[in-house]
Structure formats: structure tokens, C-alpha cells
Design a protein around this motif. Structure first.
Motif, PDB file in Angstrom:
ATOM      1  N   MET A  15       0.821  -1.211   0.000  1.00 11.96           N
ATOM      2  CA  MET A  15       0.000   0.000   0.000  1.00 11.96           C
ATOM      3  C   MET A  15       0.856   1.263   0.000  1.00 11.96           C
ATOM      4  O   MET A  15       0.532   2.244  -0.680  1.00 11.96           O
ATOM      5  N   ALA A  16       1.947   1.245   0.748  1.00  8.48           N
ATOM      6  CA  ALA A  16       2.820   2.423   0.809  1.00  8.48           C
ATOM      7  C   ALA A  16       3.489   2.686  -0.536  1.00  8.48           C
ATOM      8  O   ALA A  16       3.665   3.840  -0.942  1.00  8.48           O
ATOM      9  N   GLU A  17       3.860   1.630  -1.213  1.00 12.55           N
ATOM     10  CA  GLU A  17       4.479   1.780  -2.539  1.00 12.55           C
ATOM     11  C   GLU A  17       3.526   2.467  -3.503  1.00 12.55           C
ATOM     12  O   GLU A  17       3.902   3.402  -4.226  1.00 12.55           O
ATOM     13  N   ILE A  18       2.271   2.023  -3.506  1.00 15.32           N
ATOM     14  CA  ILE A  18       1.272   2.625  -4.393  1.00 15.32           C
ATOM     15  C   ILE A  18       0.985   4.066  -3.973  1.00 15.32           C
ATOM     16  O   ILE A  18       0.815   4.959  -4.824  1.00 15.32           O
ATOM     17  N   ALA A  19       0.946   4.328  -2.666  1.00 11.79           N
ATOM     18  CA  ALA A  19       0.702   5.688  -2.181  1.00 11.79           C
ATOM     19  C   ALA A  19       1.813   6.638  -2.606  1.00 11.79           C
ATOM     20  O   ALA A  19       1.556   7.784  -2.998  1.00 11.79           O
ATOM     21  N   ALA A  20       3.051   6.186  -2.561  1.00 12.85           N
ATOM     22  CA  ALA A  20       4.181   7.039  -2.949  1.00 12.85           C
ATOM     23  C   ALA A  20       4.122   7.391  -4.432  1.00 12.85           C
ATOM     24  O   ALA A  20       4.342   8.544  -4.823  1.00 12.85           O
ATOM     25  N   VAL A  21       3.818   6.409  -5.248  1.00 15.15           N
ATOM     26  CA  VAL A  21       3.723   6.650  -6.695  1.00 15.15           C
ATOM     27  C   VAL A  21       2.577   7.621  -6.990  1.00 15.15           C
ATOM     28  O   VAL A  21       2.704   8.532  -7.821  1.00 15.15           O
ATOM     29  N   GLU A  22       1.454   7.451  -6.302  1.00 21.58           N
ATOM     30  CA  GLU A  22       0.311   8.345  -6.494  1.00 21.58           C
ATOM     31  C   GLU A  22       0.651   9.764  -6.022  1.00 21.58           C
ATOM     32  O   GLU A  22       0.288  10.748  -6.674  1.00 21.58           O
ATOM     33  N   HIS A  55       7.940   2.267   4.898  1.00 16.32           N
ATOM     34  CA  HIS A  55       7.865   1.750   3.524  1.00 16.32           C
ATOM     35  C   HIS A  55       7.624   2.887   2.520  1.00 16.32           C
ATOM     36  O   HIS A  55       8.174   2.873   1.409  1.00 16.32           O
ATOM     37  N   PHE A  56       6.796   3.856   2.902  1.00 16.90           N
ATOM     38  CA  PHE A  56       6.535   4.998   2.021  1.00 16.90           C
ATOM     39  C   PHE A  56       7.826   5.758   1.755  1.00 16.90           C
ATOM     40  O   PHE A  56       8.129   6.100   0.597  1.00 16.90           O
ATOM     41  N   ASP A  57       8.578   6.039   2.804  1.00 20.31           N
ATOM     42  CA  ASP A  57       9.819   6.805   2.657  1.00 20.31           C
ATOM     43  C   ASP A  57      10.808   6.103   1.725  1.00 20.31           C
ATOM     44  O   ASP A  57      11.474   6.751   0.906  1.00 20.31           O
ATOM     45  N   ALA A  58      10.897   4.780   1.850  1.00 16.54           N
ATOM     46  CA  ALA A  58      11.835   4.030   1.014  1.00 16.54           C
ATOM     47  C   ALA A  58      11.452   4.136  -0.456  1.00 16.54           C
ATOM     48  O   ALA A  58      12.311   4.376  -1.323  1.00 16.54           O
TER      49      ALA A  58
END
Length: 366
Positions: A144-151, A179-182
Motif C-alpha cells: 500500500m505504501a508503494e502505491i501511495a508514494a507513486v500516487e 515503507h513509504f519513505d523508502a
């Protein structure tokens, strides 16, 4: 013996022949708990009853009778989840449906490590490492964090800077932020500062100082529960003019404190969740399609209710497919089929705009 008495005898014998399957739903919904709405509690209880009724006939043909029960505790004491798990395991529960908060779910598992468990919403990385007996309906924070960062990157419109404001007392919130920060760093987003807050009504003094020091910041990462999140948003109204990025703790259009609680139309952003709109999710499995045939007002309309229905569907399939006649045999069957409970709807993005949370799209649907 009359024909009527003979029929009653047969029916009674058949009823006693059914294997009873105790399932306990353990959640932080004590009457003294102010972190969840009364509507959430009522909808959870209604969802359990709907799931029981609509699976009853099929389970009976397979030789089973589900015996669901609820065990509620105070949100401020996660250790109660562990103690309740111990009690329910001792009382013979075949499966525990665990709390939606990750730290509470981990506590529950520690109290009943050998009993199959499924969480309605837990997302922390540690949850994914519990092994095949313990599953969660929601996708993990890493995804979820990966998708949030891209968005977030797509919405910055040329900028790249952000602040991170995280509840330090929330395991899943801290995990999501990490995870978002990474991912953010790998795609060119720049974190200017990380600020730790605590409680549902946190002190935002340092957050205000950081905003004034960095007037051009594009967005604030706010992966916290709804009460804390909306307090931060309202406290920064008139000071911060970017957008907010949330995890699944904000709630949706029916539950949580973010919806309609914002004091300003200037408060906007998006949140990522493991659930699409309920109607869309229900269409994806057999019990859900049966539920859609009910009157609309009878269907609880929230992500956790969707999880409950999915759990009843997979539990019924597992029991009928395995023919397990005791908890030990069921545990073995669960280890093989437990992944069917996990993240069936991918990650959904919901917009926050003018005090309304609305569905945008889903990514990675199974």
C-alpha cells in the motif's frame, strides 16, 4: 410411534450429528471505547449474523454448524486481545477473527499461536511474517505504501518535497511511513522532516513550526487513525495548502472521523485502503453475490463488513472442502487454504475533497 414423532426424532438426530464450529470475533469495540463508532459495532454484529445465516444451509449439507460469537475489549489495552485469545482457544474455538489494528492483532496471535486467525484489516509487515496459520484480509503496508508514494509523486505537479507526521504509538502507522519513505526516495521525492505525534488529539506545535520553516512543502504524509488525522488537518487549516496522504486508518465515507469532520474545503488529499466500495467487492465472490440480493438497507456498507463476508465465504469453502471433524484437522486444512483469505481486492485509492472521501480506482486486484 407416529409419523410426526418419527420425523422429529430424525431431525433431532441430524442436528446432533452436525459438527459444531466455534468462531470468535475479537475486536476493540467495548462500550467504553471512544475510538470506534457505535455504528461500526452494530454493522460488525449485523455482518456476522448475515454471514452465519447465508452460509447455514450449505454448511449443514457438509455436516457443520457455525457458532460465531463476539468478544469485545477496550482499544486502550491491546493486552486484552491476547487474554481473550487465550480464553477463546481454551474454550475450543476453531478460528479467531482478530482485531483490525496491527498491534492488537499481533497481541491476539501471541495468545493463541496454534489457532488459525484472520484479521479484518491488519497491515503491518510483522503480520506477513506470522506464518500460514495467521492471515489478514488487507494488503500489507509494503504494497500500500508503494502505491501511495507513486500516487503522491503523480499529484505533486513538479514539486517533490513532503513532511511526515506519524503517530509513534501506532505500529502500523510507523511501519507504513517507513515503507513509504523508502519508495518515495527511489522515485525522487524528498522528505524534509519527520515529526512524531502521540494520541488522538496530538500536540501539533512542532508540525506548525516545520510548515512555517518549509512553506513550499507539497504534501504531508499522515498515515494515522482517523481521530488523530483529522485533528492534525484541522489544526493546520490556514497554515498548510498542500495535500495529505493517508494509509487505511482514515476510514471511508461511512466510518471514521475524517469524513465530513474537516473544517475547510481546502483540506484535501487521498488515502489508500485494502477495500474497494462494498458493492464492487461483493460481486467478486459467491456469498457476496448472494448478499447483493438482499434489500440494500440490510447490507452493512463498510470495508470491515466486506472482510467479514469474505471470511465466512472462505471458511465455508475450507470446511466443506476438508471435511475436518475437529479443530486439529481444521488447522491443517487452514494452513493449506489460508492464503485465500488474503488481500483479495488489491489496493484502492480514495480521494479526500471538501470533507468527502470517495473511491477513485483499484490497483493490483487479484
Amino acid at each position: 410411534m407416529s409419523a410426526f414423532v418419527f420425523l422429529l426424532t430424525l431431525l433431532s438426530a441430524h442436528s446432533w450429528a452436525l459438527t459444531r464450529v466455534p468462531v470468535a470475533f475479537v475486536e476493540a469495540l467495548s462500550p467504553r471505547d471512544s475510538t470506534s463508532s457505535e455504528k461500526f459495532k452494530k454493522d460488525l454484529e449485523a455482518s456476522i449474523e448475515i454471514g452465519r445465516k447465508l452460509t447455514e444451509a450449505r454448511l449443514k449439507t457438509c455436516g457443520y454448524e457455525l457458532q460465531p460469537k463476539t468478544a469485545f475489549y477496550d482499544a486502550g489495552d491491546a493486552l486484552q486481545a491476547k487474554e481473550l485469545a487465550k480464553t477463546e482457544e481454551k474454550n475450543g474455538a476453531w478460528m479467531l477473527v482478530g482485531p483490525r489494528r496491527s498491534n492488537h492483532y499481533l497481541a491476539l496471535v501471541s495468545g493463541a499461536a496454534s489457532t488459525p486467525t484472520v484479521s479484518l484489516m491488519a497491515t503491518a509487515t510483522e503480520v506477513g511474517a506470522l506464518g500460514p496459520l495467521h492471515q489478514t484480509i488487507a494488503p500489507l503496508n509494503s504494497k500500500m505504501a508503494e502505491i501511495a508514494a507513486v500516487e503522491a509523486k503523480a499529484r505533486t505537479k513538479g514539486g517533490s518535497t513532503y513532511l511526515s507526521v506519524v503517530n509513534g504509538d501506532c505500529l502500523s502507522c510507523v511501519d507504513f511511513a517507513s515503507h513509504f519513505d523508502a519508495k518515495a526516495k527511489s522515485i525522487g521525492l524528498k522528505k524534509l522532516e519527520e515529526l512524531t505525534i502521540t494520541g488522538d488529539v496530538p500536540d501539533v506545535t512542532k508540525v506548525l513550526e516545520a510548515i512555517r520553516k518549509n512553506p513550499g512543502v507539497k504534501f504531508i504524509l499522515l498515515p494515522n487513525y482517523s481521530k488523530s488525522s483529522i485533528h492534525v488537518m484541522n489544526s493546520l487549516d490556514g497554515e498548510f495548502f498542500g495535500f495529505y496522504v493517508g494509509a487505511d486508518g482514515w476510514g471511508d465515507s461511512k466510518f471514521g472521523y475524517v469524513q465530513k469532520a474537516s473544517r475547510s474545503d481546502q483540506i484535501n488529499g487521498f488515502t489508500v485502503r485494502g477495500f474497494p466500495p462494498v458493492e464492487s467487492g461483493l460481486k467478486s465472490f459467491s456469498l457476496g453475490r448472494a448478499i447483493l440480493k438482499l434489500k440494500t438497507e440490510e447490507i452493512p456498507n463498510a470495508g470491515p463488513s466486506l472482510s467479514v463476508f469474505k471470511i465466512f465465504n472462505v471458511l465455508t469453502d475450507t470446511l466443506c472442502g476438508s471435511k475436518a471433524r475437529d479443530s486439529e484437522a481444521f488447522s491443517k486444512a487452514f494452513q493449506k487454504s489460508g492464503k485465500k483469505f488474503s488481500a483479495p481486492w488489491g489496493v484502492s485509492i480514495y480521494d479526500l475533497k471538501s470533507g468527502e472521501i470517495s473511491y477513485k480506482r483499484s490497483i493490483g486486484v487479484n
